[in-house]
Enzyme design. Structure first.
Site, PDB file in Angstrom:
ATOM      1  N   ALA A  42      40.935  68.703  46.474  1.00  0.00           N
ATOM      2  CA  ALA A  42      39.921  67.648  46.385  1.00  0.00           C
ATOM      3  C   ALA A  42      40.280  66.521  47.328  1.00  0.00           C
ATOM      4  O   ALA A  42      41.457  66.247  47.564  1.00  0.00           O
ATOM      5  CB  ALA A  42      39.823  67.105  44.963  1.00  0.00           C
ATOM      6  N   ASP A  43      39.254  65.889  47.835  1.00  0.00           N
ATOM      7  CA  ASP A  43      39.454  64.683  48.636  1.00  0.00           C
ATOM      8  C   ASP A  43      39.113  63.445  47.831  1.00  0.00           C
ATOM      9  O   ASP A  43      39.656  62.378  48.059  1.00  0.00           O
ATOM     10  CB  ASP A  43      38.614  64.760  49.920  1.00  0.00           C
ATOM     11  N   ARG A  44      38.169  63.595  46.901  1.00  0.00           N
ATOM     12  CA  ARG A  44      37.836  62.486  46.023  1.00  0.00           C
ATOM     13  C   ARG A  44      37.132  63.034  44.790  1.00  0.00           C
ATOM     14  O   ARG A  44      36.144  63.752  44.923  1.00  0.00           O
ATOM     15  CB  ARG A  44      36.928  61.468  46.722  1.00  0.00           C
TER      16      ARG A  44
ATOM     17  N   ALA B 287      34.372  65.775  45.773  1.00  0.00           N
ATOM     18  CA  ALA B 287      34.196  65.970  47.218  1.00  0.00           C
ATOM     19  C   ALA B 287      35.375  66.776  47.728  1.00  0.00           C
ATOM     20  O   ALA B 287      36.533  66.443  47.454  1.00  0.00           O
ATOM     21  CB  ALA B 287      34.141  64.631  47.949  1.00  0.00           C
TER      22      ALA B 287
END
Ligand SMILES: CSC[C@H]1O[C@H](OP(=O)(O)O)[C@H](O)[C@@H]1O
EC number: 5.3.1.23
Length: 379
Positions: free
Chosen positions: A251-253, A261
């Site tokens: 995950a990035d966010r 995201a």
């Protein structure tokens, strides 16, 4: 001080031996394993923006340590500025590093934490610099420990299906995206280490090919049984092999409600997992969770140049001329065609089975379509 991190995998994307920072140039992998010297925050910004280093946790750590290297390189000069001026310089450099890439919240989480550390160390110029460097170094060590816990919790969660297990992953979330061990790939490493992993499938992850270039490299180095598939083959693969129990991604966010995201293509994988009745697991340290973001609607999605989509079949190193690597860039699409190239997409929480962090495995309440990560993290 050498931070030879216990538990880091054999691959080290980030090498910090105070005051020196070197990073593995991931644009040249898997064809060349070349470390580059990062001496300043400007070097760090460039390495992140060009994706010589990438991966949400690694971006934050390289940003923090690039400024640590810069400060140590001019220790007496910065310290002589006095506490307030030194703190102001650090804040300005951190804000600049925050403009390198927009989506991974880890970078902004680190910037906020580092500013707070500096704000509590205003006794002198020396104390400001010393506090900053110590905090940046601590992030490197903490990330490996976090990844080990993510690996353990995630493996235990998937093992409830009974082994030996087959899983699929997307992009690169291993030692090349973190300080070592990895998040989703950390779970895969942990399953392999406990003898529970039969096989891992991984996508090539167009257009940047993090899977084909980086995950393939990590799995080969570690001797983990793996097969690469085209991004477009995943649904057919799940339909053909019911023993693939879970798709595990990074995950990035992650928003407060669990919307996530991650690398472009993740959302499609979540839909495929849902349709085929398989787990869809997001693996991320809590530094990837943005509790101020109510849902995925507010997440800024980075868009990168069209050339990644139109021109290259991969950032292949074609040849070595006078000791320098010449990267091949093969035009695939005709001149004049347009492309849409978002780096990430957002997977709705309703498609996610569990969010695995270093603090444990979080699932939605019975019948709920969303997570309550604020409550989960503060239990
Ligand atoms: C543990 S890495 C998390 C995340 O970062 C990657 O993006 P990029 O390669 O563009 O930095 C990918 O989305 C990974 O899942």
């Amino acid at each position: 001080m050498s931070l030879l991190l216990e538990g880091a995998s054999k691959l080290q994307a980030i090498r910090w031996v105070r005051p020196r920072l070197d990073i593995l140039d991931q644009l040249l992998l898997p064809h060349a394993s070349t470390y580059i010297d990062i001496r300043t925050s400007a070097d760090g910004h460039r390495a992140i923006a060009t994706m010589q280093t990438r991966g949400a946790p690694a971006i934050a750590i390289v940003a923090a340590l690039s400024l640590a290297a810069e400060l140590l390189g001019s220790y007496e000069k910065v310290s002589a500025m006095g506490a307030e001026a030194a703190a102001a310089l650090i804040e300005q450099r951190l804000d600049y590093l925050g403009t390198s890439r927009p989506t991974a919240v880890n970078l902004f989480d680190a910037i906020t934490k580092l500013k707070a550390v500096v704000g509590r160390a205003l006794a002198s110029g020396h104390s400001v610099v010393d506090a900053y460097v110590d905090a940046a170094e601590a992030m490197l060590a903490a990330d490996v420990a976090d990844n080990q816990n993510i690996g353990r919790f995630g493996a235990e969660f998937i093992e409830r299906h009974g082994g030996p297990l087959k899983v699929l992953t997307h992009c690169n979330t291993g030692a090349l995206a973190t300080a070592g061990h990895g998040t989703a790939l950390g779970i895969i490493r942990s399953l392999h280490g406990s003898g529970e992993l039969e096989h891992v499938f991984f996508t090539e992850t167009r257009p940047y090919n993090q899977g084909a270039r980086l995950t393939s490299y990590e799995l080969l180095v570690e001797g983990i049984p793996a097969t690469m598939v085209c991004d477009s083959a995943v649904s057919a693969l799940l339909r053909s092999d019911p023993s693939i129990r879970a798709i595990v991604v990074g995950a990035d966010r992650v928003a407060r409600n669990g919307d996530t995201a991650n690398k472009i293509g993740t959302y499609q994988l979540a839909i495929a997992a849902k349709f085929h009745g398989r787990d869809f697991i997001v693996a991320a340290p809590t530094t990837s969770i943005d509790l101020e973001m109510e849902s995925g609607k507010g997440i800024v999605i980075e868009e990168r140049g069209m050339d990644e989509v139109l021109v290259t079949e991969g950032f292949a190193a074609d040849s070595v001329v006078d000791g320098q690597l010449e990267r091949a860039a093969v035009r695939v699409a005709p001149v004049g065609v347009r492309a849409w190239n978002p780096s990430f997409d957002v997977t709705p929480a309703g498609l996610i089975t569990a969010v695995v962090t270093e603090k444990g495995v979080f699932v939605k309440s019975e019948g709920a379509e969303e997570f309550n990560l604020l409550e989960s993290l503060h239990k």
